[in-house]
Design a protein around this motif. Structure first.
Motif, PDB file in Angstrom:
ATOM      1  N   THR A 113     -10.385   0.028   8.736  1.00  0.00           N
ATOM      2  CA  THR A 113     -10.694   0.801   7.534  1.00  0.00           C
ATOM      3  C   THR A 113      -9.535   0.690   6.541  1.00  0.00           C
ATOM      4  O   THR A 113      -8.409   0.328   6.910  1.00  0.00           O
ATOM      5  CB  THR A 113     -10.904   2.273   7.886  1.00  0.00           C
ATOM      6  N   PRO A 114      -9.783   1.010   5.259  1.00  0.00           N
ATOM      7  CA  PRO A 114      -8.676   1.021   4.298  1.00  0.00           C
ATOM      8  C   PRO A 114      -7.519   1.915   4.745  1.00  0.00           C
ATOM      9  O   PRO A 114      -6.345   1.565   4.541  1.00  0.00           O
ATOM     10  CB  PRO A 114      -9.336   1.532   3.013  1.00  0.00           C
ATOM     11  N   ALA A 115      -7.825   3.062   5.363  1.00  0.00           N
ATOM     12  CA  ALA A 115      -6.758   3.953   5.827  1.00  0.00           C
ATOM     13  C   ALA A 115      -5.937   3.293   6.931  1.00  0.00           C
ATOM     14  O   ALA A 115      -4.693   3.392   6.942  1.00  0.00           O
ATOM     15  CB  ALA A 115      -7.355   5.272   6.320  1.00  0.00           C
ATOM     16  N   GLU A 116      -6.609   2.626   7.864  1.00  0.00           N
ATOM     17  CA  GLU A 116      -5.888   1.940   8.950  1.00  0.00           C
ATOM     18  C   GLU A 116      -5.005   0.819   8.390  1.00  0.00           C
ATOM     19  O   GLU A 116      -3.847   0.651   8.818  1.00  0.00           O
ATOM     20  CB  GLU A 116      -6.880   1.364   9.959  1.00  0.00           C
ATOM     21  N   LEU A 117      -5.536   0.067   7.448  1.00  0.00           N
ATOM     22  CA  LEU A 117      -4.760  -1.025   6.862  1.00  0.00           C
ATOM     23  C   LEU A 117      -3.557  -0.484   6.093  1.00  0.00           C
ATOM     24  O   LEU A 117      -2.454  -1.047   6.176  1.00  0.00           O
ATOM     25  CB  LEU A 117      -5.655  -1.865   5.945  1.00  0.00           C
ATOM     26  N   ALA A 118      -3.741   0.616   5.380  1.00  0.00           N
ATOM     27  CA  ALA A 118      -2.620   1.223   4.663  1.00  0.00           C
ATOM     28  C   ALA A 118      -1.578   1.743   5.637  1.00  0.00           C
ATOM     29  O   ALA A 118      -0.368   1.551   5.445  1.00  0.00           O
ATOM     30  CB  ALA A 118      -3.124   2.343   3.760  1.00  0.00           C
ATOM     31  N   ASP A 119      -2.020   2.395   6.714  1.00  0.00           N
ATOM     32  CA  ASP A 119      -1.090   2.931   7.705  1.00  0.00           C
ATOM     33  C   ASP A 119      -0.267   1.834   8.371  1.00  0.00           C
ATOM     34  O   ASP A 119       0.865   2.084   8.800  1.00  0.00           O
ATOM     35  CB  ASP A 119      -1.853   3.713   8.779  1.00  0.00           C
ATOM     36  N   HIS A 120      -0.835   0.641   8.465  1.00  0.00           N
ATOM     37  CA  HIS A 120      -0.144  -0.472   9.115  1.00  0.00           C
ATOM     38  C   HIS A 120       0.560  -1.395   8.124  1.00  0.00           C
ATOM     39  O   HIS A 120       1.023  -2.471   8.493  1.00  0.00           O
ATOM     40  CB  HIS A 120      -1.114  -1.266   9.984  1.00  0.00           C
ATOM     41  N   GLY A 121       0.625  -0.994   6.846  1.00  0.00           N
ATOM     42  CA  GLY A 121       1.473  -1.684   5.882  1.00  0.00           C
ATOM     43  C   GLY A 121       0.838  -2.758   5.036  1.00  0.00           C
ATOM     44  O   GLY A 121       1.516  -3.369   4.205  1.00  0.00           O
ATOM     45  N   TRP A 122      -0.465  -3.009   5.206  1.00  0.00           N
ATOM     46  CA  TRP A 122      -1.085  -4.139   4.514  1.00  0.00           C
ATOM     47  C   TRP A 122      -1.300  -3.886   3.032  1.00  0.00           C
ATOM     48  O   TRP A 122      -1.317  -4.831   2.229  1.00  0.00           O
ATOM     49  CB  TRP A 122      -2.431  -4.478   5.160  1.00  0.00           C
ATOM     50  N   THR A 123      -1.510  -2.648   2.662  1.00  0.00           N
ATOM     51  CA  THR A 123      -1.771  -2.329   1.260  1.00  0.00           C
ATOM     52  C   THR A 123      -0.693  -1.401   0.737  1.00  0.00           C
ATOM     53  O   THR A 123      -0.091  -0.626   1.504  1.00  0.00           O
ATOM     54  CB  THR A 123      -3.151  -1.666   1.108  1.00  0.00           C
ATOM     55  N   PRO A 124      -0.426  -1.480  -0.575  1.00  0.00           N
ATOM     56  CA  PRO A 124      -1.087  -2.362  -1.536  1.00  0.00           C
ATOM     57  C   PRO A 124      -0.718  -3.835  -1.314  1.00  0.00           C
ATOM     58  O   PRO A 124       0.398  -4.144  -0.895  1.00  0.00           O
ATOM     59  CB  PRO A 124      -0.568  -1.871  -2.886  1.00  0.00           C
ATOM     60  N   VAL A 125      -1.659  -4.709  -1.582  1.00  0.00           N
ATOM     61  CA  VAL A 125      -1.417  -6.152  -1.479  1.00  0.00           C
ATOM     62  C   VAL A 125      -0.530  -6.582  -2.643  1.00  0.00           C
ATOM     63  O   VAL A 125      -0.793  -6.211  -3.793  1.00  0.00           O
ATOM     64  CB  VAL A 125      -2.754  -6.918  -1.496  1.00  0.00           C
ATOM     65  N   PRO A 126       0.550  -7.341  -2.393  1.00  0.00           N
ATOM     66  CA  PRO A 126       1.429  -7.775  -3.485  1.00  0.00           C
ATOM     67  C   PRO A 126       0.666  -8.544  -4.558  1.00  0.00           C
ATOM     68  O   PRO A 126      -0.227  -9.341  -4.265  1.00  0.00           O
ATOM     69  CB  PRO A 126       2.442  -8.684  -2.782  1.00  0.00           C
ATOM     70  N   ARG A 127       1.046  -8.307  -5.790  1.00  0.00           N
ATOM     71  CA  ARG A 127       0.411  -8.983  -6.920  1.00  0.00           C
ATOM     72  C   ARG A 127       1.445  -9.599  -7.854  1.00  0.00           C
ATOM     73  O   ARG A 127       1.248  -9.642  -9.057  1.00  0.00           O
ATOM     74  CB  ARG A 127      -0.500  -8.013  -7.679  1.00  0.00           C
ATOM     75  N   ARG A 128       2.516 -10.116  -7.292  1.00  0.00           N
ATOM     76  CA  ARG A 128       3.489 -10.837  -8.089  1.00  0.00           C
ATOM     77  C   ARG A 128       3.309 -12.336  -7.827  1.00  0.00           C
ATOM     78  O   ARG A 128       2.846 -12.737  -6.761  1.00  0.00           O
ATOM     79  CB  ARG A 128       4.912 -10.408  -7.740  1.00  0.00           C
ATOM     80  N   PRO A 129       3.696 -13.183  -8.790  1.00  0.00           N
ATOM     81  CA  PRO A 129       3.538 -14.626  -8.593  1.00  0.00           C
ATOM     82  C   PRO A 129       4.309 -15.112  -7.379  1.00  0.00           C
ATOM     83  O   PRO A 129       5.446 -14.690  -7.128  1.00  0.00           O
ATOM     84  CB  PRO A 129       4.104 -15.221  -9.890  1.00  0.00           C
TER      85      PRO A 129
END
Length: 207
Positions: A113-129
């Motif tokens: 889930t989005p909450a699980e992914l956030a808790d494990h560090g995946w989000t926010p997804v980097p958006r720099r070049p």
């Protein structure tokens, strides 16, 4: 003038790690048999869903390599690669980022889930070049990411977007298997690196 070293190809799998019939597995085996220097990030020891563990696993795979590398990532491996690029340095000449998932939008049932992914560090997804050339290969009917979301990631990362048509998530469940275009895209990235002007720095270094 000495020839430019051929980069080691480093395959970065997604969260499901190694799948025997996956195009990454088949391509890595075939290229190794053809004499290419190939490495595959090994299965994660411990918490597979932890971004820190995944990034550390990629960093540990790259650390002993001498010379340039080219990253070949699929699914969550593409997101791992982008997070890695914000934390580490290496002589990366390019990256193929195939069907990156949209971890900021709810995924189908059975996925984190989005909450699980956030808790494990995946989000926010980097958006720099990204500090190296990259190609994002996008599917028109990927169940894990809408095409416009993937296009937005490609723009943020400074990647060239290659639209593949309806190929699902580009995995065995979608019929892949062999994916011949992967090798063509790898050759394009290698040619771009080889033709870079003298004095350019196609590496993972940050200003």
């Amino acid at each position: 003038m000495s020839p430019i070293a051929e980069p080691t190809l480093v395959f970065v799998p997604g969260l499901r790690d190694h799948v025997a019939g996956h195009w990454q597995t088949l391509l890595a085996e075939r290229l190794a048999q053809a004499g290419r220097a190939v490495r595959t990030v090994p299965p994660v020891e411990g918490n597979r869903l932890s971004l820190d563990v995944q990034v550390g696993n990629l960093a540990a795979t790259l650390a002993p390599l001498d010379g340039p590398v080219l990253l070949v990532a699929h699914s969550a491996g593409a997101i791992t690669t982008v997070h890695w690029a914000g934390r580490h340095r290496a002589d990366v000449r390019g990256a193929l980022l195939a069907t990156p998932p949209d971890f900021e939008t709810p995924l189908p049932e059975g996925y984190p889930t989005p909450a699980e992914l956030a808790d494990h560090g995946w989000t926010p997804v980097p958006r720099r070049p990204l500090p190296f050339p990259s190609v994002v290969a996008a599917s028109a009917d990927d169940p894990l990411a809408a095409p416009e979301r993937v296009a937005g990631l490609a723009r943020s990362w400074g990647s060239r977007l290659v639209e593949l048509g309806a190929v699902g998530h580009l995995n065995p469940a979608s019929g892949y298997g062999q994916w011949p275009l992967a090798e063509e895209l790898i050759r394009t990235l290698e040619a771009d690196s080889a033709n870079a002007p003298l004095g350019s720095t196609p590496t993972g270094g940050h200003p």
